[in-house]
Design an enzyme around this catalytic site. Structure first.
Site, mmCIF file in Angstrom:
data_model
loop_
_atom_site.group_PDB
_atom_site.id
_atom_site.type_symbol
_atom_site.label_atom_id
_atom_site.label_comp_id
_atom_site.label_asym_id
_atom_site.label_seq_id
_atom_site.Cartn_x
_atom_site.Cartn_y
_atom_site.Cartn_z
ATOM 1 N N GLN A 1 0.842 -1.195 0.000
ATOM 2 C CA GLN A 1 0.000 0.000 0.000
ATOM 3 C C GLN A 1 0.879 1.247 0.000
ATOM 4 O O GLN A 1 1.120 1.852 1.036
ATOM 5 C CB GLN A 1 -0.886 -0.029 1.260
ATOM 6 C CG GLN A 1 -1.890 1.074 1.338
ATOM 7 C CD GLN A 1 -3.047 0.858 0.402
ATOM 8 O OE1 GLN A 1 -3.700 -0.165 0.453
ATOM 9 N NE2 GLN A 1 -3.307 1.809 -0.450
ATOM 10 N N PHE A 2 1.360 1.658 -1.194
ATOM 11 C CA PHE A 2 2.250 2.817 -1.262
ATOM 12 C C PHE A 2 1.569 4.104 -0.811
ATOM 13 O O PHE A 2 2.227 5.032 -0.351
ATOM 14 C CB PHE A 2 2.832 2.985 -2.672
ATOM 15 C CG PHE A 2 1.920 3.661 -3.653
ATOM 16 C CD1 PHE A 2 1.995 5.026 -3.867
ATOM 17 C CD2 PHE A 2 0.982 2.924 -4.368
ATOM 18 C CE1 PHE A 2 1.168 5.658 -4.775
ATOM 19 C CE2 PHE A 2 0.146 3.543 -5.275
ATOM 20 C CZ PHE A 2 0.236 4.918 -5.484
ATOM 21 N N THR A 3 0.240 4.152 -0.857
ATOM 22 C CA THR A 3 -0.461 5.380 -0.478
ATOM 23 C C THR A 3 -0.347 5.686 1.013
ATOM 24 O O THR A 3 -0.693 6.789 1.434
ATOM 25 C CB THR A 3 -1.946 5.330 -0.889
ATOM 26 O OG1 THR A 3 -2.585 4.234 -0.240
ATOM 27 C CG2 THR A 3 -2.090 5.196 -2.396
#
Length: 146
Positions: A78-80
């Site tokens: 989950q890069f966000t």
């Protein structure tokens, strides 16, 4: 590393409508990696997560770890989680690691979890995913390496 951890009664992740990972009782993890994260960070966070005492014992006290209850993990990249929303209306993702580095750290993290004897299911790194789970409690925590 930054991990949003949610205790789950069940969880699954789908890519293009197909289930690629599914667990029963355990933890749903959203995993973010930043540029400075190392293999040591992955090991530290994995150890912290599997040993957190966040499951109830016979007295309804959070005294048991994932290892104590034989729980499973669904780990989703989950890069966000490294989106910076302080300025403007569009998040800035400059703190998120580039895919090559993030993949290496994310895979090492999942490997460290497995080394502890935990069943780990994952999503597909970089894919558009649909995550469905039942939060148990709810119990939601943030675990960071630094």
């Amino acid at each position: 590393m930054r991990v949003v951890l949610q205790r789950a009664k069940r969880a699954e992740v789908r890519v293009e409508g197909n289930v690629v990972g599914r667990i029963d009782k355990g933890l749903m993890l959203l995993v973010g990696v930043t540029h400075e994260d190392s293999l040591e960070d992955a090991a530290f966070v994995a150890d912290k997560i599997v040993n957190l005492r966040i499951f109830e014992d016979e007295n309804d006290k959070m005294n048991l770890s994932l290892l104590n209850v034989g729980g499973e993990i669904l780990s989703v990249s989950q890069f966000t989680l490294y989106g910076d929303c302080r300025k403007g209306r569009r998040p800035n993702f400059m703190d998120a690691a580039k895919p090559d580095h993030a993949t290496k750290i994310y895979q090492a993290f999942n490997g460290k979890l497995r080394e502890k004897g935990v069943k780990v299911e994952t999503g597909e790194f970089g894919a558009m995913m649909e995550v469905d789970f039942i939060n148990d409690g709810p119990v939601t925590l943030i675990v960071e390496s630094k």
